[in-house]
Scaffold this motif. Structure first.
Motif, PDB file in Angstrom:
ATOM      1  N   ALA A 174     -10.989  -2.953  -2.955  1.00  0.00           N
ATOM      2  CA  ALA A 174      -9.940  -2.000  -3.345  1.00  0.00           C
ATOM      3  C   ALA A 174     -10.405  -0.566  -3.098  1.00  0.00           C
ATOM      4  CB  ALA A 174      -9.550  -2.194  -4.804  1.00  0.00           C
TER       5      ALA A 174
ATOM      6  N   ASP B 135       0.852  -1.185   0.000  1.00  0.00           N
ATOM      7  CA  ASP B 135       0.000   0.000   0.000  1.00  0.00           C
ATOM      8  C   ASP B 135       0.891   1.239   0.000  1.00  0.00           C
ATOM      9  OD1 ASP B 135      -2.209  -1.609   0.173  1.00  0.00           O
ATOM     10  OD2 ASP B 135      -2.517  -1.311   2.313  1.00  0.00           O
TER      11      ASP B 135
ATOM     12  N   ALA C  91     -10.057   0.171   0.563  1.00  0.00           N
ATOM     13  CA  ALA C  91      -8.652   0.321   0.939  1.00  0.00           C
ATOM     14  C   ALA C  91      -8.097   1.655   0.455  1.00  0.00           C
ATOM     15  CB  ALA C  91      -7.834  -0.834   0.372  1.00  0.00           C
ATOM     16  N   ILE C  92      -8.480   2.074  -0.736  1.00  0.00           N
ATOM     17  CA  ILE C  92      -8.029   3.361  -1.287  1.00  0.00           C
ATOM     18  C   ILE C  92      -8.556   4.508  -0.433  1.00  0.00           C
ATOM     19  CG2 ILE C  92      -8.283   4.939  -3.246  1.00  0.00           C
ATOM     20  CD1 ILE C  92      -8.294   2.329  -5.009  1.00  0.00           C
TER      21      ILE C  92
ATOM     22  N   VAL D 185      -2.833  -0.243  -3.778  1.00  0.00           N
ATOM     23  CA  VAL D 185      -3.314  -1.019  -2.631  1.00  0.00           C
ATOM     24  C   VAL D 185      -3.169  -2.506  -2.920  1.00  0.00           C
ATOM     25  CG1 VAL D 185      -4.919   0.721  -1.749  1.00  0.00           C
ATOM     26  CG2 VAL D 185      -5.709  -0.911  -3.445  1.00  0.00           C
ATOM     27  N   THR D 186      -2.980  -3.279  -1.866  1.00  0.00           N
ATOM     28  CA  THR D 186      -2.830  -4.727  -2.019  1.00  0.00           C
ATOM     29  C   THR D 186      -4.174  -5.433  -2.195  1.00  0.00           C
ATOM     30  OG1 THR D 186      -2.818  -4.996   0.380  1.00  0.00           O
ATOM     31  CG2 THR D 186      -0.678  -4.801  -0.707  1.00  0.00           C
TER      32      THR D 186
ATOM     33  N   LEU E 116      -6.635   4.619   2.938  1.00  0.00           N
ATOM     34  CA  LEU E 116      -5.270   5.102   2.769  1.00  0.00           C
ATOM     35  C   LEU E 116      -5.246   6.596   2.465  1.00  0.00           C
ATOM     36  CD1 LEU E 116      -2.336   4.051   2.690  1.00  0.00           C
ATOM     37  CD2 LEU E 116      -2.635   3.707   0.247  1.00  0.00           C
TER      38      LEU E 116
END
Length: 86
Positions: free
Chosen positions: A49, A27, A52-53, A40-41, A56
């Motif tokens: 995703a 990430d 996660a984005i 992102v992983t 972050l």
């Protein structure tokens, strides 16, 4: 995890355009030439995703993730988030 300081984007109503890369090796956020690239992983499966984005990006900006709303690009690599007021 690499996170540039994006606190200058913490303006209510700001539109934040990003280029997303899911299934990355780690990430991170890269800011270059006025463009944000978010890696992102998480896989692009059932919104993982996107979540996660958003998480972050919120950490890098210094706001709660609930204040970031994805307004376009849910199924695309090119995404636009809007920072909601408090």
């Amino acid at each position: 995890m690499s996170r540039p300081d994006l606190s200058h984007l913490a303006v209510p109503g700001a539109r934040i355009a990003v280029r997303a890369t899911p299934r990355a090796s780690r990430d991170r956020i890269e800011a270059a030439n006025g463009e944000l690239r978010v890696y992102v992983t998480a896989p692009p499966d059932k919104g993982k995703a996107n979540t996660a984005i958003r998480t972050l990006l919120a950490r890098a900006i210094g706001v709660p993730k609930t204040r970031l709303r994805l307004v376009s690009g849910a199924l695309s690599r090119e995404k636009v988030f809007v920072l909601e007021p408090d």
